[in-house]
Design a protein around this motif. Structure first.
Motif, mmCIF file in Angstrom:
data_model
loop_
_atom_site.group_PDB
_atom_site.id
_atom_site.type_symbol
_atom_site.label_atom_id
_atom_site.label_comp_id
_atom_site.label_asym_id
_atom_site.label_seq_id
_atom_site.Cartn_x
_atom_site.Cartn_y
_atom_site.Cartn_z
ATOM 1 N N ASN A 15 0.773 -0.734 6.935
ATOM 2 C CA ASN A 15 1.968 -1.705 7.403
ATOM 3 C C ASN A 15 1.141 -2.796 8.504
ATOM 4 O O ASN A 15 0.385 -2.167 9.459
ATOM 5 C CB ASN A 15 2.873 -0.975 8.192
ATOM 6 C CG ASN A 15 3.836 -0.388 7.067
ATOM 7 O OD1 ASN A 15 3.359 -0.269 5.900
ATOM 8 N ND2 ASN A 15 4.559 0.527 7.388
ATOM 9 N N ALA A 45 5.493 -4.916 5.217
ATOM 10 C CA ALA A 45 6.250 -3.928 5.862
ATOM 11 C C ALA A 45 7.692 -4.595 6.236
ATOM 12 O O ALA A 45 7.964 -4.532 7.416
ATOM 13 C CB ALA A 45 5.559 -3.389 7.019
ATOM 14 N N THR A 85 9.335 -3.724 -0.335
ATOM 15 C CA THR A 85 8.047 -3.714 -0.209
ATOM 16 C C THR A 85 7.081 -3.049 -1.381
ATOM 17 O O THR A 85 5.948 -3.725 -1.411
ATOM 18 C CB THR A 85 7.839 -3.116 1.222
ATOM 19 O OG1 THR A 85 8.489 -3.795 2.085
ATOM 20 C CG2 THR A 85 6.111 -3.155 1.464
#
Length: 951
Positions: A43, A82, A475
């Motif tokens: 992330n 993210a 995502t």
């Protein structure tokens, strides 16, 4: 080389040089095989945690290993946008700094704000990755929302929609009422929480009765507020109490709605009352029951978790229905969900319809980001029809086109894939890849790569108003394209042709479904070879376990047991570590608990260990088991290992620099020790390569440790000392040549796991070997050569080691000073032993510190002696004159008393039920190990005592 090994002085300057020189890039040698690893994109909001360090150490070890074999290697790096995490970070930032919300900014301005944040703060984890020594190609770094990857995401969405594999539908999802978005199962955290079960009366309609003559059913629920959306009650068709009621109705209390009684095995005869209220719009199990019996679905909650003014009524197809009213009693409208729960229970009690309440601990789903309880919510979302994709993906593993390591994880993969449900890919966020779908004022949907394409394809004039879908894609959707989108797909780029399919992906078992399986499905559907055959995204899936703390508990901030890998590398004071773990924690009792735990675990803080020691520890812990307990003692041990290698290298350099090492001229004579270490190293290369080729990093680390510490440092360097002190020129030349040859080769062997220390030492050693180059990482990796095996050198030297160890063990056990020369007797010696002694007499005398070795006839009992059995002989060390009988007897008695005390202490612990019942398994195992060791020591001391008595 400096006298002291200091990782801090060498690591960061060395990495900077590597990166600047471009050593991490592919060599683009098309005559060599290509090798590619795609990093699981961390992330963009993240920081390095122990899981990252663990998996990235494995990947870097593999990529360095393959690079040194001359392959055209690419370790592709990048980060994930993210969606939820990043949006939350920036929303908190503007709230604290500006007192604003994203709605104050508006969508486009808020997204610009996120891009600004990414430019300033979004590269924390990439800087930390450099600290780990990751040899990724930074020039190819990608981001899941950069232009190329965003275009790939749109392309995939459009193609799948055109193939009827993407659709929009109304289904039940995990809904976060605080973030107001769908979240995936992976983002749901199941916590134990105090709860209750409420037992409610539902009156039977039309005068019906139970088999017991009651005019009502009792249903049990942990979520009374959902009863406003009940559309049925289920009983088991085999339940004699209720089966005659199937097809009849109850009157839903407080609402007055008639709802049917259905027969379904979901109702368990043995649990509760046997009657289950069915709320298809607010429970996943109820949703399935509702589908089976075509029950209506009534949504009673707003997206932020409040009771609606009127319920939304849908049929099982998700279509609006007017079969029944969605009216909600005025008493509950607009109430927050838990306030409504309390009010509904009070109303049931007032009406005499509350049978009882039972309190107990229950597992409750929370949003891992928001920290609020998740609601199953009936919403319109975008889905991928996964069944046809999963079929091809399952076959790829069945046929062995993709291998799981360890193999048992295939079963987990098959279990998920053979029972797969459609994948919800839309999220109600602003940050992410926006769904390329547009709506006209009539609600018709148009999908295309952009609005211009949509208007052109559907011949829509400027008078037609189009609105793009507000949702973004999950995502996991963009990261599911990772292996090919990062290489330039949908364009047929050189990189795509060269590096795809990739070779291996390293991942945790917890995302086999969320990432691994989805990559396989999407890649095989979208990427084909020249013959039209679906390409797999990778050939091997290397599954790692989870790193837990030393007691086997999962690391979490709330427990205060999180270990930061950079703290292991750089060190941290106790005060700073406590502050880091407590942070801004508002609960004083938890903060105090964490403080005490940290003080006990790290009373002096954490000292620096360096990156290589951390990497070696992680590799050594990388067994095939699921869970891995962190061990600070092993980290300390591997820091000592690095120091050992450093000091051994200094010894080699001091004895070879500016000396004749036999590189260019002069006769070389190899000693037995030289021949032995060359054979040992050759065999080590073989087993080390086998371990890495089979992804057994723990075995590889152990092989490397054993050879370096035991064979090379402890034995070989000592075995060279007789030659160094009194050898001929030819023998000196042979030993020096062996010293630098083995050390240089060992540095190449160890480099993939411990790159910094090996590169630093190699830069000093390379000139002595003539194996010159700019960097160790581009040198050839050692290869096994069967022709170098010297079986006689192995067996002869191992026997000499055995004899020396026998003498040293006796010295230690009998408290004989190391400097005191001994006279040794050999009895029943085989011809081979006699030969070994004669050929290496001076060698053995020097290393074992002996006065003499005397061969005894087989029938000669000899004096009172310590007898050690070694291969092909009995080794006797006469004790007369070596020890004082009374002094030694007293010493042994005191030691036996001490050990008896320890044995009694541990035995008493095991007799204590409280200890057995409450102590962690790791502590119990440690105590058992101690007890066994003490018992063995006691037996050995008793034998020594008997020998002393006989003197």
């Amino acid at each position: 080389m400096d006298k002291i090994y200091n990782p801090k002085d060498i690591e960061q300057p060395l990495y900077k040089r590597w990166e600047q020189q471009g050593y991490f890039k592919p060599n683009n040698n098309t005559l060599q095989d290509s090798y590619c690893i795609m990093i699981p994109p961390p992330n963009v909001t993240g920081s390095l945690h122990m899981g990252h360090a663990f998996q990235q150490t494995i990947m870097d070890t593999l990529i360095r290993y393959q690079r040194m074999q001359g392959k055209n290697t690419l370790w592709q790096t990048g980060t994930d946008h993210a969606g939820i995490a990043t949006q939350m970070v920036v929303e908190r930032k503007i709230a604290v700094e500006e007192g604003k919300t994203r709605h104050d900014y508006g969508r486009h301005a808020f997204i610009d704000k996120i891009w600004q944040w990414k430019a300033q703060s979004g590269d924390t984890i990439t800087h930390q990755m450099r600290r780990l020594g990751n040899s990724v190609d930074w020039e190819r770094e990608r981001f899941t929302m950069d232009e190329g990857l965003s275009n790939a995401v749109k392309e995939v969405f459009v193609r799948l929609y055109q193939e009827d594999l993407i659709y929009r539908g109304k289904r039940l999802v995990n809904w976060d009422p605080k973030l107001c978005t769908v979240i995936s199962d992976l983002e749901v955290e199941h916590r134990e929480s105090k709860g209750a079960m409420w037992y409610l009366h539902y009156p039977l309609a039309d005068g019906a009765r139970t088999a017991e003559g009651l005019d009502y059913l009792v249903v049990a629920t942990t979520r009374p507020e959902t009863m406003l959306g009940d559309t049925g009650v289920a009983v088991n068709p085999e339940d004699l109490r209720y089966r005659h009621l199937i097809g009849q109705f109850v009157i839903l209390p407080l609402v007055g709605r008639r709802i049917p009684i259905v027969g379904d095995t979901y109702a368990d005869i043995t649990k509760g009352t046997g009657c289950v209220k069915i709320t298809p719009a607010h429970d996943f199990n109820d949703y399935a029951v509702g589908k089976r019996h075509t029950l209506l679905m009534i949504n009673i909650l707003t997206f932020d978790g409040n009771i609606r003014q009127n319920g939304e009524v849908f049929n099982t197809l998700g279509e609006v229905s007017d079969v029944v009213s969605g009216e909600i009693p005025a008493l509950f409208r607009g109430l927050e969900r838990f306030t409504a729960r309390k009010a509904i229970v009070e109303e049931f009690d007032r009406l005499g319809l509350l049978a009882e309440v039972k309190y107990y601990d229950q597992i409750v789903p929370f949003g891992d980001r928001s920290g609020v309880i998740i609601e199953p919510m009936l919403t319109d979302q975008w889905y991928i029809h996964t069944t046809p994709l999963a079929k091809v993906a399952v076959e790829a593993v069945e046929k062995g086109e993709i291998q799981f390591v360890p193999k048992q994880y295939e079963n987990m993969y098959f279990s998920w894939m053979r029972n797969i449900e459609d994948w919800c890919i839309s999220r109600q966020l602003w940050w992410g890849c926006r769904i390329p779908a547009w709506y006209d004022t009539a609600g018709r949907i148009y999908v295309g790569r952009n609005e211009d394409e949509v208007r052109q394809q559907h011949q829509l004039g400027d008078d037609v108003t189009l609105r793009q879908d507000d949702d973004v894609l999950d995502t996991w959707f963009s990261s599911g394209l990772w292996t090919f989108s990062t290489l330039g797909w949908p364009e047929n780029t050189d990189a795509l042709r060269t590096f795809h399919p990739t070779n291996v992906v390293v991942s945790g078992f917890d995302i086999i479904f969320f990432w691994i399986a989805r990559m396989i499905m999407l890649t095989m559907h979208l990427v084909k070879d020249d013959n039209g055959k679906p390409q797999v995204p990778f050939e091997t899936v290397c599954i790692t376990g989870l790193i837990r703390d030393e007691e086997g508990q999962k690391m979490s901030k709330s427990k205060g047991n999180v270990i930061d890998p950079l703290d292991m590398i750089d060190g941290i004071s106790l005060a700073d570590l406590i502050q880091k773990r407590i942070g801004n924690m508002m609960q004083p009792h938890l903060a105090n608990k964490i403080r005490k735990r940290t003080e006990k675990q790290f009373p002096n803080g954490i000292k620096p260990h360096g990156t290589d020691a951390l990497r070696f520890t992680l590799a050594a812990l990388a067994s095939t088991g699921r869970d891995i307990n962190w061990d600070m003692k092993r980290l300390e041990g591997y820091r000592n290992f690095c120091n050992k290698l450093w000091n051994a290298s200094r010894f080699v350099l001091m004895n070879t620099e500016e000396q004749d090492c036999g590189l260019h001229y002069g006769n070389k004579v190899l000693s037995l020790a030289d021949r032995w270490i060359l054979t040992e190293f050759n065999q080590t290369v073989k087993t080390f390569r086998e371990a890495l080729d089979n992804y057994r990093f723990d075995l590889a680390a152990n092989i490397l440790y054993t050879f370096t510490w035991n064979q090379f440092c402890d034995w070989y360097l000592e075995l060279t000392k007789p030659v160094m002190s009194s050898g001929s020129e030819a023998e000196l030349r042979g030993t020096r040549h062996t010293l630098i040859t083995v050390l240089e080769s060992l540095l190449r062997l160890a480099h993939p796991i411990i790159p910094f220390i090996t590169e630093t030492i190699w830069q000093q050693v390379q000139t002595l070997t003539g194996n010159l180059g700019d960097t160790l990482m581009l040198q050839s990796f050692p290869s096994y050569d069967a022709a170098l095996a010297d079986a006689s050198a192995l067996t002869d030297l191992e026997w000499i080691k055995q004899a020396i160890i026998a003498v040293r063990t006796t010295r230690a056990e009998m408290n004989i000073p190391k400097a005191k020369p001994l006279a040794v007797l050999l009895r029943q010696a085989s011809p081979t032993v006699v030969r070994r002694v004669k050929e290496n007499l001076n060698f053995i005398l020097t290393l074992a510190r002996l006065d003499s070795i005397t061969l005894l006839p087989s029938d000669n009992k000899g004096p009172v002696s310590i007898i050690q059995i070694i291969d092909g002989a009995e080794l006797l060390i006469p004790l007369a004159g070596l020890v004082d009988k009374d002094t030694e007897q007293n010493r042994l008695e005191r030691e036996i008393e001490r050990i008896d005390s320890e044995i009694n202490r541990i035995t008493a612990k095991f007799a204590n039920e409280g200890f057995i019942g409450h102590a962690p398994e790791v502590v119990i195992a440690q105590e058992r190990k101690k007890l066994a060791s003490y018992q063995q020591s006691r037996e050995r001391l008793l034998k020594q005592q008997a020998i002393i008595v006989s003197l």
